[in-house]
Design an enzyme around this catalytic site. Sequence first.
Site, short mmCIF file in Angstrom:
data_model
loop_
_atom_site.label_atom_id
_atom_site.label_comp_id
_atom_site.label_asym_id
_atom_site.label_seq_id
_atom_site.Cartn_x
_atom_site.Cartn_y
_atom_site.Cartn_z
N LYS A 71 0.14 -42.84 9.45
CA LYS A 71 0.07 -42.83 10.91
C LYS A 71 1.39 -42.39 11.56
CE LYS A 71 -4.20 -44.26 11.62
NZ LYS A 71 -5.20 -43.35 12.26
N GLU A 125 -3.88 -47.17 21.10
CA GLU A 125 -4.88 -48.12 20.64
C GLU A 125 -4.63 -48.31 19.15
OE1 GLU A 125 -5.50 -44.90 20.64
OE2 GLU A 125 -6.15 -44.73 18.55
N SER A 144 -3.51 -43.30 1.71
CA SER A 144 -3.08 -43.23 3.11
C SER A 144 -2.19 -44.37 3.58
CB SER A 144 -4.31 -43.13 4.02
OG SER A 144 -5.16 -44.22 3.80
#
Lengths: 404, 275
Positions: free
Chosen positions: A96, A118, A389
Amino acid sequence: MQQTPPLGAGWYGGYGGRYVSETLIHALDELTEAVGRLMATAQFDAELKSLLANYVGRPTPLTEAKRLARAIDPEGKTLARLFLKREDLCHTGAHKINNALGQVLLATKMGKTRIIAETGAGQHGVATATACALFGLPCEVYMGEEDVRRQAPNVGRMKLLGAKVIPVQSGSRTLKDAMNEALRDWVTNVGTTHYCIGSAAGPHPYPELVARFQSVIGDETRAQMLQRTGKLPDAAVACVGGGSNAIGMFRGFVADSAVKLYGIEAAGHGVASGKHAATLTAGRVGVLHGSKSYVLCDEHGQIQEAHSISAGLDYPGVGPEHSFLKDSLRASYVSATDDEALAAAAMVARTEGILPALETSHAFAKVGSIAVEVAAQLERPATLVVCLSGRGDKDLETLLERLL
Amino acid sequence: MGRIDDVLAKRAKGEAPGGAGTKALVTYLCCGDPDEAGSVDLAVACAEAGADVLELGMPFSDPTADGPAIARASQRALRNGGGLDATLRVARAVRARCSTPIVLFGYYNPLFVRGEEKLVALAADAGVDAFLVVDLPIDESMSLRTLAAARGLAVIPLVAPTSRPDRITKIAEVAKSFPVPFVYYVSMMGVTGGAGATDVLAEAGKQAARVREVTSRPTVVGFGIDSARAAKVAAADADGVVVGSAIVRRIEEGTSPEARASAVRAIVKELRDAL
């Protein structure tokens, strides 16, 4: 320097577009214009590359998972080699940060003075809070109350990083509702505020913007595979909620038709149970949060609540490019249940010494069946690369409760 | 000329039913809150008390443009079986009882999932005059607009304080080829249900007048109009106002069908008298 191609009109086949209030149109135009003007410059490119190298720790390693490969396929009949792209080793523990840093850097150049985001699992919230701390910008993160509960460590991290976490009590109290509330904030404060969307979803230009920032995953993986094995993998595998790590990985290989692409959705208690988040597998085409894509909704068009043990996949929508890749058959999408993901997390931990995030564990759960499928087509054992990830530290509470 | 054009033209001359004022009053309520039959009675009450146009809100699970009042109403309506079909049933029943124009108001996904062509046929049969779709900006609206126009139905465009002149020009262009009985000017940044400051509403009215100049269409102001006083301020330069959350709150507070009807009549009458 490689020229940044134009953003396009925001459509991937029949998917994408801008289904938002008129109030937001100007901000989306402004963002699209800024992407075209700023991201194409050598200065932006250099700044972002420096941040990714010296702050995030890129390039992330490509790890060969020999023991896991043998645990999945003891005789090596279908799975020849298995590689892991280690996004879990990024600063903050997941992919991210690639997107959050890029967007916050862009927002500062656009003169925005406040960032909102968010978050579901909290990884995007932590990444955005981190980028905001680095750039000295105030940050407010909307998070469903249910996710605040099940991802408590990340809530604490965001607060320590100086961000304000706003629990959202409406609807299913998860990622969808957090995004609703963030959109309400943005429409109110659009002049000063950049909305840092964490997934490759939302209205144009977000899906493209996020895909560009995340494509560093696929670009690095492609180069590393060539360097390590002298060829491309037979398939690339990634988990899909909104689909940002998957699109980042896929972008590196989408032009190589020999490389099969697999996205793994969350099947929750099983797709047949109705309690799942397998949007591409079981959803229908609709409009949610600004773009046309597959969504989980009933026959009356009311959005359904998703379910997944992993907060990051617990979302009834998916990025529009994935819908296009599904319909065009360029990528295949399958799903893994909560239980399969948990078992996979345990297996990866014990064979490789890596505790993957529950999101990523869904991808691991399907490596075996994907290898069987690909090997059958190729008539030889396949080489797979999985996008790891994120790391599983944030999921400790769930993992301890369910696995020990 | 459609039913909405007729009513707004009469209203501008002070000849519309319900009062001698020259400014249009558009009222919103959420269909299915508190229940289907109640919504029919309340919509008719709005019309009788002086509403020129009825916005019948179709509840949606994720009303991102709405504040707490309408979001709560949507949740109540959905629990009571509300949705597109219930809203169309309310429209049909209201149409049987009065001739006030009806705008089907909502979010795009329930409309898209039904299929635009089927939707337009259903709405036309139910006596609906126009659609207003919050999350369907003009660029994405052309297919619905084309299908609707074929049945004489309109799609109402929205203009926001952030809309640049090229957006308003685009609406003016569209209004040359498609029915656009009025333009909806969003008074402020944010969601529905706020209380607009006097200067904000006055400025919104002035901006609405500019939109009317460019588009040659009546332009009404919505968002943040919660009282007769606010309505008067916003309507000074605009062609009328839209009131939603203030009515929805009266419905929420009412403890019986009679109490709800009487509270709704009272506020609509107050608004009508101020306009």
